[in-house]
Write a protein that holds these residues in place. Structure first.
Motif, PDB file in Angstrom:
ATOM      1  N   ASP A 185       0.821  -1.228   0.000  1.00 10.42           N
ATOM      2  CA  ASP A 185       0.000   0.000   0.000  1.00 10.42           C
ATOM      3  C   ASP A 185       0.846   1.266   0.000  1.00 10.42           C
ATOM      4  O   ASP A 185       0.448   2.272  -0.575  1.00 10.42           O
ATOM      5  CB  ASP A 185      -0.946   0.002   1.204  1.00 10.42           C
ATOM      6  CG  ASP A 185      -2.137  -0.925   0.983  1.00 10.42           C
ATOM      7  OD1 ASP A 185      -2.389  -1.312  -0.181  1.00 10.42           O
ATOM      8  OD2 ASP A 185      -2.819  -1.262   1.968  1.00 10.42           O
ATOM      9  N   VAL A 221     -13.972   8.556  -0.361  1.00  6.96           N
ATOM     10  CA  VAL A 221     -13.172   8.229   0.823  1.00  6.96           C
ATOM     11  C   VAL A 221     -12.723   6.764   0.776  1.00  6.96           C
ATOM     12  O   VAL A 221     -11.633   6.422   1.220  1.00  6.96           O
ATOM     13  CB  VAL A 221     -14.004   8.508   2.100  1.00  6.96           C
ATOM     14  CG1 VAL A 221     -13.346   7.916   3.331  1.00  6.96           C
ATOM     15  CG2 VAL A 221     -14.215  10.013   2.257  1.00  6.96           C
ATOM     16  N   PRO A 249     -10.821  -4.549  -2.858  1.00  7.53           N
ATOM     17  CA  PRO A 249     -10.546  -5.764  -3.642  1.00  7.53           C
ATOM     18  C   PRO A 249     -11.519  -6.902  -3.314  1.00  7.53           C
ATOM     19  O   PRO A 249     -11.777  -7.755  -4.166  1.00  7.53           O
ATOM     20  CB  PRO A 249      -9.121  -6.150  -3.229  1.00  7.53           C
ATOM     21  CG  PRO A 249      -8.545  -4.970  -2.528  1.00  7.53           C
ATOM     22  CD  PRO A 249      -9.679  -4.110  -2.053  1.00  7.53           C
ATOM     23  N   ASP A 250     -12.081  -6.884  -2.087  1.00  7.09           N
ATOM     24  CA  ASP A 250     -12.978  -7.987  -1.693  1.00  7.09           C
ATOM     25  C   ASP A 250     -14.268  -8.032  -2.512  1.00  7.09           C
ATOM     26  O   ASP A 250     -14.900  -9.081  -2.614  1.00  7.09           O
ATOM     27  CB  ASP A 250     -13.301  -7.914  -0.181  1.00  7.09           C
ATOM     28  CG  ASP A 250     -13.865  -6.564   0.258  1.00  7.09           C
ATOM     29  OD1 ASP A 250     -13.599  -5.546  -0.418  1.00  7.09           O
ATOM     30  OD2 ASP A 250     -14.585  -6.523   1.280  1.00  7.09           O
ATOM     31  N   ASP A 281     -23.883  -2.910   0.623  1.00  8.41           N
ATOM     32  CA  ASP A 281     -23.337  -2.184   1.791  1.00  8.41           C
ATOM     33  C   ASP A 281     -24.404  -1.352   2.476  1.00  8.41           C
ATOM     34  O   ASP A 281     -24.263  -0.989   3.641  1.00  8.41           O
ATOM     35  CB  ASP A 281     -22.167  -1.280   1.368  1.00  8.41           C
ATOM     36  CG  ASP A 281     -22.579  -0.245   0.340  1.00  8.41           C
ATOM     37  OD1 ASP A 281     -23.165  -0.630  -0.686  1.00  8.41           O
ATOM     38  OD2 ASP A 281     -22.344   0.957   0.582  1.00  8.41           O
TER      39      ASP A 281
HETATM   40  N1  LIG Z   1      -7.577   7.022  -1.782  1.00  7.37           N
HETATM   41  C1  LIG Z   1      -7.280   5.791  -2.105  1.00  7.37           C
HETATM   42  O1  LIG Z   1      -6.905   5.513  -3.231  1.00  7.37           O
HETATM   43  C2  LIG Z   1      -7.425   4.733  -1.071  1.00  7.37           C
HETATM   44  C3  LIG Z   1      -8.124   4.959   0.130  1.00  7.37           C
HETATM   45  C4  LIG Z   1      -8.266   3.913   1.037  1.00  7.37           C
HETATM   46  C5  LIG Z   1      -7.712   2.675   0.748  1.00  7.37           C
HETATM   47  N2  LIG Z   1      -7.032   2.502  -0.429  1.00  7.37           N
HETATM   48  C6  LIG Z   1      -6.489   1.196  -0.815  1.00  7.37           C
HETATM   49  O2  LIG Z   1      -7.572   0.321  -1.113  1.00  7.37           O
HETATM   50  C7  LIG Z   1      -7.204  -1.028  -0.779  1.00  7.37           C
HETATM   51  C8  LIG Z   1      -8.264  -1.631   0.126  1.00  7.37           C
HETATM   52  O3  LIG Z   1      -8.249  -0.897   1.354  1.00  7.37           O
HETATM   53  P1  LIG Z   1      -9.263  -1.144   2.542  1.00  7.37           P
HETATM   54  O4  LIG Z   1      -9.834  -2.515   2.427  1.00  7.37           O
HETATM   55  O5  LIG Z   1      -8.586  -0.729   3.778  1.00  7.37           O
HETATM   56  O6  LIG Z   1     -10.420  -0.063   2.322  1.00  7.37           O
HETATM   57  P2  LIG Z   1     -11.649  -0.052   1.303  1.00  7.37           P
HETATM   58  O7  LIG Z   1     -12.331   1.258   1.482  1.00  7.37           O
HETATM   59  O8  LIG Z   1     -11.195  -0.382  -0.063  1.00  7.37           O
HETATM   60  O9  LIG Z   1     -12.623  -1.214   1.814  1.00  7.37           O
HETATM   61  C9  LIG Z   1     -13.075  -1.317   3.158  1.00  7.37           C
HETATM   62  C10 LIG Z   1     -14.401  -2.091   3.203  1.00  7.37           C
HETATM   63  O10 LIG Z   1     -15.439  -1.258   2.703  1.00  7.37           O
HETATM   64  C11 LIG Z   1     -16.070  -1.847   1.586  1.00  7.37           C
HETATM   65  N3  LIG Z   1     -16.297  -0.791   0.585  1.00  7.37           N
HETATM   66  C12 LIG Z   1     -15.432   0.203   0.248  1.00  7.37           C
HETATM   67  N4  LIG Z   1     -15.966   0.964  -0.715  1.00  7.37           N
HETATM   68  C13 LIG Z   1     -17.169   0.438  -1.005  1.00  7.37           C
HETATM   69  C14 LIG Z   1     -18.186   0.781  -1.939  1.00  7.37           C
HETATM   70  N5  LIG Z   1     -18.073   1.837  -2.769  1.00  7.37           N
HETATM   71  N6  LIG Z   1     -19.297   0.018  -1.978  1.00  7.37           N
HETATM   72  C15 LIG Z   1     -19.439  -1.021  -1.148  1.00  7.37           C
HETATM   73  N7  LIG Z   1     -18.521  -1.395  -0.241  1.00  7.37           N
HETATM   74  C16 LIG Z   1     -17.387  -0.671  -0.173  1.00  7.37           C
HETATM   75  C17 LIG Z   1     -15.094  -2.890   1.058  1.00  7.37           C
HETATM   76  O11 LIG Z   1     -15.779  -3.928   0.375  1.00  7.37           O
HETATM   77  C18 LIG Z   1     -14.385  -3.345   2.316  1.00  7.37           C
HETATM   78  O12 LIG Z   1     -15.133  -4.353   2.963  1.00  7.37           O
HETATM   79  C19 LIG Z   1      -5.817  -0.929  -0.135  1.00  7.37           C
HETATM   80  O13 LIG Z   1      -4.865  -1.263  -1.117  1.00  7.37           O
HETATM   81  C20 LIG Z   1      -5.711   0.514   0.286  1.00  7.37           C
HETATM   82  O14 LIG Z   1      -4.381   1.002   0.318  1.00  7.37           O
HETATM   83  C21 LIG Z   1      -6.894   3.495  -1.336  1.00  7.37           C
END
Ligand SMILES: NC(=O)c1ccc[n+]([C@@H]2O[C@H](COP(=O)([O-])OP(=O)(O)OC[C@H]3O[C@@H](n4cnc5c(N)ncnc54)[C@H](O)[C@@H]3O)[C@@H](O)[C@H]2O)c1
Length: 353
Positions: free
Chosen positions: A83, A279, A284-285, A334
Protein backbone atom coordinates in the motif's frame (compact mmCIF):
# COMPACT_ATOMS: atom_id res chain seq x y z
CA UNK A 1 -20.53 28.94 -26.56
CA UNK A 2 -20.86 26.60 -23.62
CA UNK A 3 -17.90 26.20 -21.33
CA UNK A 4 -15.84 22.99 -21.59
CA UNK A 5 -13.88 21.62 -18.63
CA UNK A 6 -10.93 19.30 -19.17
CA UNK A 7 -11.12 16.41 -16.72
CA UNK A 8 -8.39 13.80 -16.14
CA UNK A 9 -10.04 10.55 -15.02
CA UNK A 10 -7.89 8.02 -13.14
CA UNK A 11 -10.06 5.00 -12.25
CA UNK A 12 -7.07 3.28 -10.57
CA UNK A 13 -7.64 -0.18 -9.13
CA UNK A 14 -10.42 -2.53 -8.05
CA UNK A 15 -13.85 -0.93 -7.80
CA UNK A 16 -12.38 2.36 -9.07
CA UNK A 17 -12.89 0.83 -12.52
CA UNK A 18 -16.58 0.33 -11.76
CA UNK A 19 -17.49 3.52 -9.92
CA UNK A 20 -15.52 6.06 -12.00
CA UNK A 21 -17.42 5.22 -15.23
CA UNK A 22 -20.66 5.45 -13.20
CA UNK A 23 -19.62 8.84 -11.84
CA UNK A 24 -18.67 10.13 -15.28
CA UNK A 25 -22.08 9.18 -16.68
CA UNK A 26 -23.80 11.21 -13.98
CA UNK A 27 -21.41 14.15 -14.49
CA UNK A 28 -22.06 14.12 -18.24
CA UNK A 29 -25.82 14.10 -17.66
CA UNK A 30 -25.61 17.03 -15.23
CA UNK A 31 -23.34 18.94 -17.61
CA UNK A 32 -25.76 18.48 -20.51
CA UNK A 33 -28.66 19.61 -18.37
CA UNK A 34 -26.85 22.67 -17.06
CA UNK A 35 -25.29 23.88 -20.30
CA UNK A 36 -21.61 23.03 -20.06
CA UNK A 37 -19.40 20.26 -21.41
CA UNK A 38 -16.75 17.91 -20.07
CA UNK A 39 -13.77 16.75 -22.07
CA UNK A 40 -12.59 13.63 -20.29
CA UNK A 41 -9.26 11.88 -20.81
CA UNK A 42 -8.66 8.60 -18.99
CA UNK A 43 -5.33 7.47 -17.57
CA UNK A 44 -4.59 3.81 -16.73
CA UNK A 45 -2.32 4.68 -13.79
CA UNK A 46 -2.74 1.88 -11.26
CA UNK A 47 -1.17 -1.09 -9.49
CA UNK A 48 -1.71 -3.09 -12.66
CA UNK A 49 0.47 -0.55 -14.46
CA UNK A 50 3.00 -0.81 -11.64
CA UNK A 51 3.17 -4.58 -12.13
CA UNK A 52 3.79 -4.04 -15.85
CA UNK A 53 6.16 -1.07 -15.81
CA UNK A 54 7.45 -0.66 -12.24
CA UNK A 55 5.74 2.75 -11.90
CA UNK A 56 2.26 3.74 -10.78
CA UNK A 57 2.38 6.66 -13.21
CA UNK A 58 4.91 7.83 -15.79
CA UNK A 59 7.82 10.00 -14.67
CA UNK A 60 6.22 13.05 -16.27
CA UNK A 61 2.80 12.20 -14.78
CA UNK A 62 2.31 15.55 -13.05
CA UNK A 63 3.25 17.42 -16.23
CA UNK A 64 0.61 15.44 -18.10
CA UNK A 65 -2.04 16.38 -15.53
CA UNK A 66 -1.10 20.04 -15.12
CA UNK A 67 -3.21 21.40 -17.95
CA UNK A 68 -6.46 19.78 -16.76
CA UNK A 69 -9.13 21.73 -14.89
CA UNK A 70 -9.61 18.89 -12.44
CA UNK A 71 -8.71 15.28 -11.66
CA UNK A 72 -11.36 12.63 -10.99
CA UNK A 73 -9.78 9.69 -9.16
CA UNK A 74 -11.24 6.31 -8.18
CA UNK A 75 -8.87 4.55 -5.77
CA UNK A 76 -5.47 2.96 -5.91
CA UNK A 77 -4.19 -0.11 -4.09
CA UNK A 78 -4.32 -3.81 -4.81
CA UNK A 79 -3.05 -7.00 -3.18
CA UNK A 80 0.42 -7.78 -4.47
CA UNK A 81 1.59 -4.16 -4.43
CA UNK A 82 2.41 -2.81 -0.96
CA UNK A 83 0.00 0.00 0.00
CA UNK A 84 2.82 2.46 0.65
CA UNK A 85 4.01 1.93 -2.95
CA UNK A 86 0.62 2.73 -4.47
CA UNK A 87 0.09 5.68 -2.14
CA UNK A 88 3.54 7.24 -2.54
CA UNK A 89 3.70 6.38 -6.25
CA UNK A 90 0.57 8.29 -7.24
CA UNK A 91 -1.72 9.82 -4.66
CA UNK A 92 0.79 11.65 -2.48
CA UNK A 93 2.90 13.05 -5.36
CA UNK A 94 -0.27 14.51 -6.91
CA UNK A 95 -1.53 15.94 -3.60
CA UNK A 96 1.85 17.53 -2.85
CA UNK A 97 2.96 18.45 -6.35
CA UNK A 98 -0.29 20.30 -6.99
CA UNK A 99 -0.35 21.89 -3.51
CA UNK A 100 -3.69 20.28 -2.70
CA UNK A 101 -3.15 21.05 0.95
CA UNK A 102 -6.79 20.73 1.92
CA UNK A 103 -8.51 17.39 2.14
CA UNK A 104 -12.18 18.17 2.50
CA UNK A 105 -14.76 15.60 3.52
CA UNK A 106 -18.42 16.34 4.20
CA UNK A 107 -20.08 14.18 6.86
CA UNK A 108 -23.83 14.28 6.42
CA UNK A 109 -26.56 11.93 7.57
CA UNK A 110 -28.91 11.51 4.62
CA UNK A 111 -32.55 10.46 4.75
CA UNK A 112 -32.92 6.79 3.90
CA UNK A 113 -29.51 5.81 5.29
CA UNK A 114 -29.38 3.82 8.47
CA UNK A 115 -26.77 5.08 10.89
CA UNK A 116 -25.20 2.71 13.42
CA UNK A 117 -25.95 5.41 16.03
CA UNK A 118 -29.24 5.19 17.90
CA UNK A 119 -31.91 7.88 17.52
CA UNK A 120 -30.10 10.11 15.04
CA UNK A 121 -32.17 11.78 12.35
CA UNK A 122 -31.17 13.30 8.99
CA UNK A 123 -30.13 16.91 9.43
CA UNK A 124 -28.73 16.29 12.90
CA UNK A 125 -25.30 15.26 11.65
CA UNK A 126 -23.88 17.71 9.13
CA UNK A 127 -20.27 18.78 9.38
CA UNK A 128 -16.97 18.88 7.51
CA UNK A 129 -13.59 17.38 8.30
CA UNK A 130 -10.78 19.59 6.98
CA UNK A 131 -7.60 17.56 6.96
CA UNK A 132 -4.13 18.98 6.40
CA UNK A 133 -3.03 17.13 3.28
CA UNK A 134 0.59 18.00 2.53
CA UNK A 135 2.76 17.65 5.65
CA UNK A 136 2.39 16.60 9.30
CA UNK A 137 2.88 12.99 10.21
CA UNK A 138 2.94 11.79 6.58
CA UNK A 139 6.49 12.72 5.72
CA UNK A 140 9.22 10.81 3.95
CA UNK A 141 11.83 12.12 6.35
CA UNK A 142 13.27 9.35 8.45
CA UNK A 143 14.94 6.05 7.93
CA UNK A 144 16.17 2.80 9.34
CA UNK A 145 19.36 1.78 11.02
CA UNK A 146 20.83 -1.67 11.56
CA UNK A 147 18.18 -3.35 9.38
CA UNK A 148 17.76 -7.04 10.03
CA UNK A 149 19.67 -7.05 13.32
CA UNK A 150 18.58 -7.04 16.95
CA UNK A 151 19.47 -3.33 16.99
CA UNK A 152 17.10 -2.50 14.14
CA UNK A 153 15.39 0.85 14.50
CA UNK A 154 13.01 3.02 12.46
CA UNK A 155 12.55 6.76 12.76
CA UNK A 156 9.86 8.92 11.16
CA UNK A 157 9.79 12.71 11.40
CA UNK A 158 6.53 14.67 11.58
CA UNK A 159 6.74 18.09 9.93
CA UNK A 160 4.59 21.01 11.07
CA UNK A 161 5.30 24.37 9.46
CA UNK A 162 3.71 27.68 10.38
CA UNK A 163 2.63 28.14 6.75
CA UNK A 164 1.17 24.64 6.62
CA UNK A 165 -0.80 25.00 9.87
CA UNK A 166 -2.01 28.53 9.23
CA UNK A 167 -3.37 27.91 5.75
CA UNK A 168 -5.38 24.81 6.66
CA UNK A 169 -6.76 26.52 9.77
CA UNK A 170 -7.72 29.65 7.82
CA UNK A 171 -9.52 27.44 5.28
CA UNK A 172 -11.47 25.83 8.14
CA UNK A 173 -12.45 29.21 9.64
CA UNK A 174 -13.49 30.56 6.23
CA UNK A 175 -15.61 27.46 5.63
CA UNK A 176 -17.24 27.80 9.06
CA UNK A 177 -18.09 31.41 8.22
CA UNK A 178 -20.37 30.09 5.43
CA UNK A 179 -22.00 27.60 7.82
CA UNK A 180 -22.67 27.33 11.58
CA UNK A 181 -19.63 29.41 12.60
CA UNK A 182 -17.86 26.84 14.72
CA UNK A 183 -14.40 25.29 14.27
CA UNK A 184 -13.06 22.40 16.35
CA UNK A 185 -9.36 21.54 16.33
CA UNK A 186 -8.06 17.98 16.81
CA UNK A 187 -4.97 18.01 18.98
CA UNK A 188 -2.85 15.80 21.23
CA UNK A 189 -0.70 18.37 22.93
CA UNK A 190 -0.66 16.42 26.19
CA UNK A 191 1.25 13.51 24.66
CA UNK A 192 3.00 14.93 21.60
CA UNK A 193 4.87 17.74 23.21
CA UNK A 194 6.55 19.64 20.36
CA UNK A 195 4.40 19.62 17.24
CA UNK A 196 0.98 19.61 18.90
CA UNK A 197 1.50 22.56 21.28
CA UNK A 198 2.74 24.39 18.16
CA UNK A 199 -0.45 23.34 16.33
CA UNK A 200 -2.51 24.65 19.30
CA UNK A 201 -0.60 27.96 19.31
CA UNK A 202 -1.26 28.48 15.61
CA UNK A 203 -4.94 27.55 16.10
CA UNK A 204 -5.25 30.17 18.85
CA UNK A 205 -3.47 32.78 16.70
CA UNK A 206 -5.60 32.15 13.60
CA UNK A 207 -8.74 31.95 15.74
CA UNK A 208 -8.07 35.54 16.85
CA UNK A 209 -8.51 36.66 13.23
CA UNK A 210 -12.04 35.19 13.29
CA UNK A 211 -13.70 36.62 16.38
CA UNK A 212 -17.15 35.82 14.90
CA UNK A 213 -16.39 32.08 14.86
CA UNK A 214 -16.55 29.86 17.93
CA UNK A 215 -13.33 27.86 18.31
CA UNK A 216 -12.67 24.88 20.55
CA UNK A 217 -10.32 21.92 20.67
CA UNK A 218 -10.21 18.35 21.93
CA UNK A 219 -7.50 15.76 22.22
CA UNK A 220 -7.88 13.26 19.41
CA UNK A 221 -8.74 10.37 21.73
CA UNK A 222 -11.80 11.99 23.32
CA UNK A 223 -12.67 13.65 20.02
CA UNK A 224 -13.19 10.23 18.40
CA UNK A 225 -15.55 9.38 21.27
CA UNK A 226 -17.45 12.64 20.72
CA UNK A 227 -17.83 11.82 17.00
CA UNK A 228 -19.79 8.76 18.09
CA UNK A 229 -21.63 10.17 21.10
CA UNK A 230 -22.22 13.78 20.01
CA UNK A 231 -21.78 14.11 16.23
CA UNK A 232 -24.33 16.94 16.33
CA UNK A 233 -21.79 19.13 18.18
CA UNK A 234 -19.65 19.74 15.11
CA UNK A 235 -19.62 22.15 12.19
CA UNK A 236 -16.02 22.20 10.85
CA UNK A 237 -13.32 19.98 12.38
CA UNK A 238 -9.70 20.70 11.45
CA UNK A 239 -6.91 18.19 11.98
CA UNK A 240 -3.37 17.31 11.00
CA UNK A 241 -2.74 14.80 8.22
CA UNK A 242 -2.93 11.74 10.48
CA UNK A 243 -5.71 12.88 12.82
CA UNK A 244 -7.73 14.20 9.87
CA UNK A 245 -7.26 10.90 8.05
CA UNK A 246 -8.67 8.93 10.96
CA UNK A 247 -11.53 11.36 11.63
CA UNK A 248 -12.53 11.44 8.00
CA UNK A 249 -13.07 7.66 7.96
CA UNK A 250 -14.81 7.66 11.33
CA UNK A 251 -17.15 10.46 10.19
CA UNK A 252 -18.58 8.52 7.22
CA UNK A 253 -18.82 5.40 9.37
CA UNK A 254 -21.11 7.16 11.86
CA UNK A 255 -23.38 8.37 9.07
CA UNK A 256 -23.90 4.95 7.57
CA UNK A 257 -21.50 3.71 4.92
CA UNK A 258 -18.02 4.42 3.68
CA UNK A 259 -19.39 3.69 0.19
CA UNK A 260 -21.28 6.99 0.08
CA UNK A 261 -18.58 9.32 1.45
CA UNK A 262 -17.01 11.85 -0.94
CA UNK A 263 -13.79 13.80 -0.71
CA UNK A 264 -11.77 16.52 -2.36
CA UNK A 265 -8.06 17.29 -2.41
CA UNK A 266 -8.18 21.00 -2.93
CA UNK A 267 -5.71 23.59 -4.13
CA UNK A 268 -7.46 26.70 -2.78
CA UNK A 269 -5.32 29.05 -4.88
CA UNK A 270 -6.53 27.22 -8.01
CA UNK A 271 -3.15 27.61 -9.70
CA UNK A 272 -3.00 23.82 -10.22
CA UNK A 273 -5.74 21.20 -10.57
CA UNK A 274 -7.59 19.86 -7.55
CA UNK A 275 -8.47 16.17 -7.30
CA UNK A 276 -11.75 14.58 -6.22
CA UNK A 277 -12.08 11.00 -5.00
CA UNK A 278 -14.33 8.98 -2.72
CA UNK A 279 -13.17 8.23 0.82
CA UNK A 280 -13.24 4.48 0.22
CA UNK A 281 -10.41 2.48 -1.30
CA UNK A 282 -10.32 -0.04 -4.13
CA UNK A 283 -12.25 -2.69 -2.14
CA UNK A 284 -10.55 -5.76 -3.64
CA UNK A 285 -12.98 -7.99 -1.69
CA UNK A 286 -15.91 -6.93 -3.90
CA UNK A 287 -14.10 -5.77 -7.07
CA UNK A 288 -15.38 -7.11 -10.39
CA UNK A 289 -18.77 -8.14 -8.99
CA UNK A 290 -20.73 -5.08 -10.02
CA UNK A 291 -22.01 -4.43 -6.50
CA UNK A 292 -19.90 -1.43 -5.43
CA UNK A 293 -21.83 1.56 -4.19
CA UNK A 294 -21.18 4.37 -6.70
CA UNK A 295 -22.50 7.19 -4.47
CA UNK A 296 -19.14 8.18 -2.94
CA UNK A 297 -17.69 8.57 -6.43
CA UNK A 298 -20.75 10.38 -7.80
CA UNK A 299 -20.90 12.76 -4.83
CA UNK A 300 -17.15 13.45 -5.25
CA UNK A 301 -18.02 14.45 -8.82
CA UNK A 302 -20.58 16.90 -7.44
CA UNK A 303 -17.85 18.39 -5.23
CA UNK A 304 -15.67 18.73 -8.33
CA UNK A 305 -18.38 20.59 -10.24
CA UNK A 306 -18.91 22.87 -7.25
CA UNK A 307 -15.17 23.62 -7.16
CA UNK A 308 -15.28 24.39 -10.90
CA UNK A 309 -18.03 26.93 -10.24
CA UNK A 310 -20.92 24.82 -11.59
CA UNK A 311 -22.92 25.13 -8.38
CA UNK A 312 -26.36 24.38 -9.84
CA UNK A 313 -25.17 21.15 -11.47
CA UNK A 314 -23.38 20.11 -8.28
CA UNK A 315 -26.51 20.78 -6.29
CA UNK A 316 -28.65 18.83 -8.76
CA UNK A 317 -26.44 15.74 -8.31
CA UNK A 318 -26.53 15.98 -4.52
CA UNK A 319 -30.31 16.38 -4.53
CA UNK A 320 -30.60 13.40 -6.91
CA UNK A 321 -28.58 11.21 -4.52
CA UNK A 322 -30.71 12.36 -1.58
CA UNK A 323 -33.96 11.75 -3.48
CA UNK A 324 -33.00 8.24 -4.56
CA UNK A 325 -31.99 7.28 -1.03
CA UNK A 326 -34.95 8.92 0.69
CA UNK A 327 -37.51 7.42 -1.68
CA UNK A 328 -36.38 3.84 -1.08
CA UNK A 329 -34.59 3.55 -4.45
CA UNK A 330 -32.16 0.71 -5.24
CA UNK A 331 -29.62 -0.12 -2.55
CA UNK A 332 -26.28 -1.84 -2.94
CA UNK A 333 -25.37 -4.58 -0.41
CA UNK A 334 -23.34 -2.18 1.79
CA UNK A 335 -26.61 -0.29 2.36
CA UNK A 336 -28.50 -3.50 3.13
CA UNK A 337 -29.97 -4.06 -0.34
CA UNK A 338 -29.22 -6.34 -3.27
CA UNK A 339 -29.02 -3.86 -6.15
CA UNK A 340 -25.93 -3.52 -8.32
CA UNK A 341 -23.77 -0.51 -9.19
CA UNK A 342 -25.68 -0.16 -12.47
CA UNK A 343 -29.15 -0.08 -10.81
CA UNK A 344 -28.17 2.64 -8.37
CA UNK A 345 -26.34 4.65 -11.04
CA UNK A 346 -29.34 4.51 -13.34
CA UNK A 347 -31.69 5.66 -10.57
CA UNK A 348 -29.43 8.66 -9.86
CA UNK A 349 -29.17 9.41 -13.59
CA UNK A 350 -32.97 9.43 -13.84
CA UNK A 351 -33.20 11.75 -10.83
CA UNK A 352 -30.65 14.16 -12.31
CA UNK A 353 -32.94 14.37 -15.34
N1 LIG B 1 -7.58 7.02 -1.78
C1 LIG B 1 -7.28 5.79 -2.10
O1 LIG B 1 -6.91 5.51 -3.23
C2 LIG B 1 -7.43 4.73 -1.07
C3 LIG B 1 -8.12 4.96 0.13
C4 LIG B 1 -8.27 3.91 1.04
C5 LIG B 1 -7.71 2.67 0.75
N2 LIG B 1 -7.03 2.50 -0.43
C6 LIG B 1 -6.49 1.20 -0.82
O2 LIG B 1 -7.57 0.32 -1.11
C7 LIG B 1 -7.20 -1.03 -0.78
C8 LIG B 1 -8.26 -1.63 0.13
O3 LIG B 1 -8.25 -0.90 1.35
P1 LIG B 1 -9.26 -1.14 2.54
O4 LIG B 1 -9.83 -2.52 2.43
O5 LIG B 1 -8.59 -0.73 3.78
O6 LIG B 1 -10.42 -0.06 2.32
P2 LIG B 1 -11.65 -0.05 1.30
O7 LIG B 1 -12.33 1.26 1.48
O8 LIG B 1 -11.19 -0.38 -0.06
O9 LIG B 1 -12.62 -1.21 1.81
C9 LIG B 1 -13.08 -1.32 3.16
C10 LIG B 1 -14.40 -2.09 3.20
O10 LIG B 1 -15.44 -1.26 2.70
C11 LIG B 1 -16.07 -1.85 1.59
N3 LIG B 1 -16.30 -0.79 0.58
C12 LIG B 1 -15.43 0.20 0.25
N4 LIG B 1 -15.97 0.96 -0.71
C13 LIG B 1 -17.17 0.44 -1.01
C14 LIG B 1 -18.19 0.78 -1.94
N5 LIG B 1 -18.07 1.84 -2.77
N6 LIG B 1 -19.30 0.02 -1.98
C15 LIG B 1 -19.44 -1.02 -1.15
N7 LIG B 1 -18.52 -1.40 -0.24
C16 LIG B 1 -17.39 -0.67 -0.17
C17 LIG B 1 -15.09 -2.89 1.06
O11 LIG B 1 -15.78 -3.93 0.38
C18 LIG B 1 -14.39 -3.35 2.32
O12 LIG B 1 -15.13 -4.35 2.96
C19 LIG B 1 -5.82 -0.93 -0.14
O13 LIG B 1 -4.86 -1.26 -1.12
C20 LIG B 1 -5.71 0.51 0.29
O14 LIG B 1 -4.38 1.00 0.32
C21 LIG B 1 -6.89 3.49 -1.34
Amino acid sequence: MSKTYKIAAIPGDGIGNEVVPAGLRVLEAAAKRHGFALKVQSFDWSCERFARTGRMMPEDGLDQLKSFDSIYLGAVGYPGVPDHVSLWGLLIPIRRGFRQYINLRPIKLLAGIETPLKNRRPGEIDFYVVRENNEGEYSEIGGRLYAGTEMEMAMQQAIFTRTGCDRVMRYAFELARTRKKHVTSATKSNGIIHSMPFWDERFAAIGKEYSDIKADQYHIDILTAHFVRHPDWFDVVVGSNLFGDILSDLGPAVVGSIGIAPGGNINPERDLPSMFEPVHGSAPDIAGRGVANPIGQIWSGAMMLDHLGEHAAADAIERAIERVLASGGPRTPDLGGNAGTEDLTRAILDAVG
